[in-house]
Write a protein that holds these residues in place. Structure first.
Motif, PDB file in Angstrom:
ATOM      1  N   GLY A 348      31.936  63.028  17.619  1.00 46.75           N
ATOM      2  CA  GLY A 348      31.147  63.249  17.795  1.00 46.75           C
ATOM      3  C   GLY A 348      31.280  64.189  18.625  1.00 46.75           C
ATOM      4  O   GLY A 348      32.636  65.039  18.911  1.00 46.75           O
ATOM      5  N   GLU A 349      30.496  64.556  19.376  1.00 44.37           N
ATOM      6  CA  GLU A 349      30.510  66.246  20.829  1.00 44.37           C
ATOM      7  C   GLU A 349      30.562  65.777  21.594  1.00 44.37           C
ATOM      8  O   GLU A 349      30.831  66.339  22.696  1.00 44.37           O
ATOM      9  N   ILE A 350      30.574  64.373  21.448  1.00 45.69           N
ATOM     10  CA  ILE A 350      30.580  63.987  23.564  1.00 45.69           C
ATOM     11  C   ILE A 350      32.346  63.647  23.525  1.00 45.69           C
ATOM     12  O   ILE A 350      32.605  62.991  22.968  1.00 45.69           O
ATOM     13  N   GLU A 351      32.446  64.352  24.484  1.00 49.77           N
ATOM     14  CA  GLU A 351      33.705  63.783  25.605  1.00 49.77           C
ATOM     15  C   GLU A 351      33.998  62.417  25.264  1.00 49.77           C
ATOM     16  O   GLU A 351      33.241  62.266  26.759  1.00 49.77           O
ATOM     17  N   ILE A 352      34.563  61.342  25.497  1.00 45.58           N
ATOM     18  CA  ILE A 352      34.882  60.519  25.813  1.00 45.58           C
ATOM     19  C   ILE A 352      35.555  59.776  25.959  1.00 45.58           C
ATOM     20  O   ILE A 352      37.101  60.268  25.371  1.00 45.58           O
ATOM     21  N   SER A 353      36.197  58.955  28.206  1.00 46.31           N
ATOM     22  CA  SER A 353      36.738  58.720  28.128  1.00 46.31           C
ATOM     23  C   SER A 353      36.233  57.452  27.950  1.00 46.31           C
ATOM     24  O   SER A 353      35.906  56.397  28.039  1.00 46.31           O
ATOM     25  N   VAL A 354      37.033  56.354  27.522  1.00 45.91           N
ATOM     26  CA  VAL A 354      36.979  54.901  27.727  1.00 45.91           C
ATOM     27  C   VAL A 354      38.031  54.547  28.755  1.00 45.91           C
ATOM     28  O   VAL A 354      39.581  54.687  28.911  1.00 45.91           O
ATOM     29  N   ILE A 355      37.607  53.127  29.337  1.00 46.49           N
ATOM     30  CA  ILE A 355      37.971  52.279  30.627  1.00 46.49           C
ATOM     31  C   ILE A 355      38.305  51.356  30.486  1.00 46.49           C
ATOM     32  O   ILE A 355      37.240  49.816  29.795  1.00 46.49           O
ATOM     33  N   ASP A 356      39.355  51.246  30.047  1.00 45.71           N
ATOM     34  CA  ASP A 356      39.781  49.055  29.897  1.00 45.71           C
ATOM     35  C   ASP A 356      39.994  48.875  31.498  1.00 45.71           C
ATOM     36  O   ASP A 356      40.818  49.260  33.029  1.00 45.71           O
ATOM     37  N   THR A 357      38.747  48.328  32.151  1.00 48.94           N
ATOM     38  CA  THR A 357      39.022  47.625  33.368  1.00 48.94           C
ATOM     39  C   THR A 357      40.250  46.694  33.929  1.00 48.94           C
ATOM     40  O   THR A 357      40.049  45.478  32.978  1.00 48.94           O
ATOM     41  N   LYS A 358      40.297  46.512  34.795  1.00 47.17           N
ATOM     42  CA  LYS A 358      41.233  44.769  35.309  1.00 47.17           C
ATOM     43  C   LYS A 358      40.156  43.710  35.020  1.00 47.17           C
ATOM     44  O   LYS A 358      38.939  43.412  35.515  1.00 47.17           O
ATOM     45  N   GLY A 359      40.825  42.616  34.604  1.00 48.51           N
ATOM     46  CA  GLY A 359      40.409  41.773  33.950  1.00 48.51           C
ATOM     47  C   GLY A 359      39.641  40.779  35.098  1.00 48.51           C
ATOM     48  O   GLY A 359      40.039  40.680  35.994  1.00 48.51           O
ATOM     49  N   ILE A 360      38.500  40.248  35.015  1.00 48.04           N
ATOM     50  CA  ILE A 360      38.318  39.948  36.175  1.00 48.04           C
ATOM     51  C   ILE A 360      38.725  38.345  36.150  1.00 48.04           C
ATOM     52  O   ILE A 360      38.898  36.977  35.149  1.00 48.04           O
ATOM     53  N   ASP A 361      39.223  38.282  37.263  1.00 53.18           N
ATOM     54  CA  ASP A 361      39.376  36.317  37.331  1.00 53.18           C
ATOM     55  C   ASP A 361      39.033  35.431  37.812  1.00 53.18           C
ATOM     56  O   ASP A 361      39.534  34.518  38.112  1.00 53.18           O
ATOM     57  N   ASP A 362      38.503  36.322  38.442  1.00 52.71           N
ATOM     58  CA  ASP A 362      37.222  35.266  40.224  1.00 52.71           C
ATOM     59  C   ASP A 362      36.001  36.162  39.915  1.00 52.71           C
ATOM     60  O   ASP A 362      34.986  35.633  39.316  1.00 52.71           O
ATOM     61  N   VAL A 363      35.857  36.074  40.950  1.00 51.32           N
ATOM     62  CA  VAL A 363      35.312  37.420  41.071  1.00 51.32           C
ATOM     63  C   VAL A 363      34.343  38.486  40.911  1.00 51.32           C
ATOM     64  O   VAL A 363      35.018  39.701  40.322  1.00 51.32           O
ATOM     65  N   ALA A 364      32.907  37.966  40.857  1.00 55.86           N
ATOM     66  CA  ALA A 364      32.467  39.287  38.764  1.00 55.86           C
ATOM     67  C   ALA A 364      31.858  40.930  39.749  1.00 55.86           C
ATOM     68  O   ALA A 364      32.103  41.281  39.256  1.00 55.86           O
ATOM     69  N   VAL A 365      31.522  40.405  41.161  1.00 56.62           N
ATOM     70  CA  VAL A 365      30.840  41.264  42.227  1.00 56.62           C
ATOM     71  C   VAL A 365      31.914  41.948  42.949  1.00 56.62           C
ATOM     72  O   VAL A 365      32.031  41.407  43.088  1.00 56.62           O
ATOM     73  N   ARG A 366      32.965  42.865  42.269  1.00 53.45           N
ATOM     74  CA  ARG A 366      33.755  43.055  43.234  1.00 53.45           C
ATOM     75  C   ARG A 366      33.108  44.856  42.633  1.00 53.45           C
ATOM     76  O   ARG A 366      32.561  45.937  41.737  1.00 53.45           O
ATOM     77  N   GLU A 367      33.942  45.888  43.643  1.00 57.76           N
ATOM     78  CA  GLU A 367      33.410  46.697  44.237  1.00 57.76           C
ATOM     79  C   GLU A 367      33.773  47.926  42.787  1.00 57.76           C
ATOM     80  O   GLU A 367      32.921  49.162  43.245  1.00 57.76           O
ATOM     81  N   ASP A 368      35.379  47.974  42.342  1.00 50.65           N
ATOM     82  CA  ASP A 368      35.765  49.030  41.221  1.00 50.65           C
ATOM     83  C   ASP A 368      34.282  48.400  40.749  1.00 50.65           C
ATOM     84  O   ASP A 368      33.792  50.015  39.195  1.00 50.65           O
ATOM     85  N   LEU A 369      33.914  47.505  40.269  1.00 53.08           N
ATOM     86  CA  LEU A 369      32.608  47.029  39.348  1.00 53.08           C
ATOM     87  C   LEU A 369      31.523  47.916  38.951  1.00 53.08           C
ATOM     88  O   LEU A 369      31.215  48.083  38.362  1.00 53.08           O
ATOM     89  N   ASP A 370      31.318  47.783  40.004  1.00 50.74           N
ATOM     90  CA  ASP A 370      29.975  48.230  40.321  1.00 50.74           C
ATOM     91  C   ASP A 370      29.747  49.408  40.629  1.00 50.74           C
ATOM     92  O   ASP A 370      28.957  50.177  40.227  1.00 50.74           O
ATOM     93  N   GLN A 371      31.066  50.225  40.989  1.00 47.34           N
ATOM     94  CA  GLN A 371      30.844  52.118  41.071  1.00 47.34           C
ATOM     95  C   GLN A 371      30.816  52.264  39.575  1.00 47.34           C
ATOM     96  O   GLN A 371      30.344  52.985  38.829  1.00 47.34           O
ATOM     97  N   ARG A 372      31.292  51.043  38.754  1.00 47.72           N
ATOM     98  CA  ARG A 372      30.821  51.359  37.110  1.00 47.72           C
ATOM     99  C   ARG A 372      29.267  50.849  36.178  1.00 47.72           C
ATOM    100  O   ARG A 372      28.570  52.374  36.079  1.00 47.72           O
ATOM    101  N   LEU A 373      29.551  50.698  36.889  1.00 47.27           N
ATOM    102  CA  LEU A 373      27.815  49.564  37.055  1.00 47.27           C
ATOM    103  C   LEU A 373      26.311  50.711  37.982  1.00 47.27           C
ATOM    104  O   LEU A 373      25.381  51.362  36.707  1.00 47.27           O
ATOM    105  N   LYS A 374      27.187  51.384  38.752  1.00 42.38           N
ATOM    106  CA  LYS A 374      25.933  52.301  38.559  1.00 42.38           C
ATOM    107  C   LYS A 374      26.130  54.390  38.285  1.00 42.38           C
ATOM    108  O   LYS A 374      25.512  54.861  38.813  1.00 42.38           O
TER     109      LYS A 374
END
Length: 730
Positions: A348-374
């Motif tokens: 499609g027309e949208i320019e997409i970047s796909v991000i494979d985040t670092k897997g969650i091994d313990d605590v889910a509410v991480r700062e790096d994931l929060d940035q993606r959620l926001k």
């Protein structure tokens, strides 16, 4: 836009329209009555003649181009208030309407006789319009995949986006992904896949201070185990498997395998290095020397056809080398970019970047994931095993979004991707106990189950897709994820249309007494609401409670051990971030009734037949309330982090917490206990955060609503141009 840029843009567009028709330059030149060389130069942007460009467009239309005539109109449009969007922007029509609305607003505001409250209201419409239009003009978006380690996230996105080596280069289909896959704990950092001019890998190295802390953790853990000859367990201090593997490769200290008496034995060279070191400091110094960090300066790696490898094979092999620390001139990465020509072009027309985040091994509410959620430009895909769906991690993060910053789950922002394996879907049973007849029916059973579970947790509306990498077609799943992005954009588009209509209503009817009376009545009633609902309710719980709860739920003691060695700010467990989350959760809970009451109050106003003329104004008040709530919770989260960051990071309590390791079972409880004592002793920080929270409430929530009252209130004389509000109780 300069003439040169315009010519290049027109040229590339004409070339695209011609290519879409599969027409040669010679055929187009003949239809346009031009030399082929002229058409070639027009497509290259070398010719600026508007007449010739229009001839080519007319010729393209005659040859059957569905876009040529509309592009001709688009190219002749003047954009005075917004930068022109691309022609194929899905929201181009909306942006054209926004451009017209901004022109009308500009003309309206040019009349200095307009009353101040009305001018201010229109100016606010203008600012909001520009922000929404800016969002829609940009065509770049991210799709971030989030999930626990070992769930199949990297494998799934590789098959979804064709990040695969040719079948002839893999012994079996599951070995084709370019991204490194395995039993979990394989990807060392966040990986971005994006479009670029050629095949390559670009990396951002881990900052030196972070790298030294990581290696220090590695050395401390190995020293403690090898010196004490303790048997390693899940609670043994250590860095992650990915970092352990990379540090060993970078220092040449990988375990060696040998056969003895028909059995496989492993020799760990670290054993000899520890034995030869007089202290942990010496051991660490030797590791740094062996890593040769000063020579690791390479940041960009590009495919060379001279290698005679298939480009995707080169990307796969080179990525594995970088990911495992096996290249002598490459440092440990903080994130890796895989650059693939034409990546996403067919989507499609949208320019997409796909991000494979670092897997969650313990605590889910991480700062790096929060940035993606926001991030408003990122769609998030929660990955889960089929049988576990929606999964503990998905539930935790959806609840976090809902409880911390009131993010709706049904706007396209999030979706769930279940990754079934062979026969799992067909093992699903219906209410009568009958197994599914095929995978599609099994998916339907699972979707109903997940929807019911999420609805019970007030999380209804999260879209769900399924993808078995070994048997399912990737195209419909991929289209569903792109639909997620389109839904995000459509949400903004809808708001922009409403905003244009609201501004138009005010400007067209600004002299109508009935409209004025309705708006004044709305202002008076909203003022009544604010008079009776001014204050923020009392604190529900302390911000640091969230951090203590998170610490007590840590799965691996090694995660907490690493955090104590970094004064609480570790990528896997950031205590400061958790305090901010706790502050936002408390603020949301305290303000819930206020915002709910306001919503109900505005709904009553909208239902009042006498106020129908001001319905658009009331709708904008609703949207303003949503925006102020989001801004308030975000500000409170930052405040919680900043109030506690310096006092906590510089406190000796962390040395005390780190010293609790090795004192027997109960390490997590002892750390939590030490921190709880420290938090309770710092009443000054609790009071300071409470003062800031209340101030932010007045500034970011109450004050904007009061401004809306002023904007819609009856105009008064210059000496009386004030609406008095009750002062906040001390």
């Amino acid at each position: 836009m300069t003439k040169q840029t315009e010519s290049a843009t027109h040229g590339s567009m004409l070339a695209r329209l011609r290519a879409d028709l599969s027409v040669t330059q010679a055929a187009l030149a003949k239809e346009a009555g031009l030399d082929q060389s002229r058409v070639s130069r027009i497509e290259k942007g070398e010719i600026t003649s508007q007449a010739e460009v229009e001839k080519v467009l007319d010729a393209l239309a005659s040859l059957g181009s569905p876009h040529a005539r509309s592009y001709k109109d688009f190219a002749n449009r003047e954009w005075a208030h917004l930068p022109p969007p691309t022609f194929f922007n899905p929201q181009r029509a909306c942006l054209e309407i926004a451009e017209e609305a901004l022109g009308n607003i500009e003309a309206f505001l040019a009349d200095e006789e307009r009353p101040w409250p009305l001018r201010r209201q229109i100016e606010r419409h203008k600012d909001t319009l520009i922000r929404g239009a800016t969002y829609l003009q940009r065509m770049n978006h991210n799709i971030a995949f989030i999930g626990p380690i070992g769930v199949g996230k990297s494998t799934g996105l590789s098959f979804l986006f064709d990040l695969l080596v040719p079948p002839t280069l893999a012994s079996k289909p599951i070995d084709r992904p370019v991204l490194e896959t395995g039993a979990g704990g394989t990807t060392i950092c966040e990986v971005h896949i994006k479009r670029g001019p050629e095949f390559g890998i670009s990396l951002l190295p881990l900052p030196e201070a972070d790298l030294r802390e990581l290696v220090s953790d590695f050395c401390a853990a190995r020293w403690a185990v090898l010196k004490s000859e303790l048997k390693e367990t899940a609670d043994t201090p250590n860095v992650s498997r990915e970092h352990d593997r990379a540090i060993r490769n970078m220092s040449g200290l990988t375990r060696r395998r040998s056969m003895k008496d028909g059995k496989i034995e492993y020799f760990d060279p670290l054993t000899d290095l520890v034995a030869a070191s007089a202290s942990e400091d010496e051991f660490r110094t030797r590791i740094f020397e062996m890593m040769n960090l000063t020579e690791r300066t390479q940041r960009d790696l590009w495919y060379d056809s001279a290698t005679r490898q298939h480009p995707m094979e080169w990307v796969m092999k080179t990525f594995r080398e970088v990911n495992n620390g096996r290249l002598p001139d490459v440092s440990l990465p903080a994130n890796i970019d895989l650059i693939i020509p034409e990546f996403g072009r067919a989507f499609g027309e949208i320019e997409i970047s796909v991000i494979d985040t670092k897997g969650i091994d313990d605590v889910a509410v991480r700062e790096d994931l929060d940035q993606r959620l926001k991030d408003p430009r990122t769609a998030v895909v929660f990955c889960t095993r089929f049988n576990d769906a929606p999964g503990i991690t998905t539930r935790s993060l959806l609840q976090h979004m809902h409880q911390t910053y009131s993010e709706p789950v049904n706007t396209g922002k999030v979706s769930i991707l279940a990754l079934p394996r062979a026969e799992e879907a067909r093992a699903m049973k219906d209410d009568a106990g009958e197994v599914a007849m095929d995978d599609a029916e099994g998916y339907a059973f699972k979707q109903m189950q997940v929807e019911n579970e999420l609805a019970a947790e007030d999380l209804a509306g999260v879209p769900m897709v399924f993808f078995n990498v070994q048997s399912d077609d990737a195209a419909p799943v991929r289209e569903a994820l792109f639909g997620q992005l389109n839904r995000m954009r459509s949400t903004v588009e809808s708001r922009l249309f409403d905003l244009c209509a609201a501004a138009d209503e005010v400007m067209k009817n600004h002299e109508a007494k009935a409209l004025t009376a309705a708006m004044e009545e709305v202002a008076e009633r909203l003022n009544s609401f604010l008079e009776t609902h001014p204050a923020l309710p009392a604190r529900e719980r302390h911000a640091y409670t969230e951090a203590l709860t998170t610490i007590q739920s840590v799965r691996y003691a090694a995660t907490l051990w690493a955090a104590t060695r970094r004064n609480g700010e570790y990528s896997g467990l950031n205590v400061i971030h958790n305090i901010g989350v706790g502050a936002a959760k408390d603020a949301r809970q305290r303000s819930e009734r206020w915002f709910s009451s306001l919503k109900d109050y505005l709904a009553v106003l909208k239902g009042d037949e006498g106020l129908q003329l001001a319905s658009k104004t009331i709708e904008q008040m609703e949207r303003s309330a949503i925006a102020t709530r989001a801004a308030y919770l975000e500000a409170v989260q930052r405040a919680g982090m900043e109030v506690y960051r310096e006092p906590l990071s510089q406190s000796p309590v962390w040395g005390q917490c780190a010293g609790e390791w090795g004192a027997g079972p109960g390490f997590t409880g002892r750390v939590a206990g030490n921190l709880e004592k420290w938090f309770e002793q710092r009443a000054d920080l609790k009071d300071r955060l409470e003062d800031i929270t209340s101030t932010l409430w007045d500034q970011l929530v109450v004050a904007p609503m009061r401004r809306l009252v002023v904007e819609n209130a009856p105009e008064v004389s210059p000496t009386e141009n004030i609406i008095k509000f009750p002062t906040r109780a001390a």
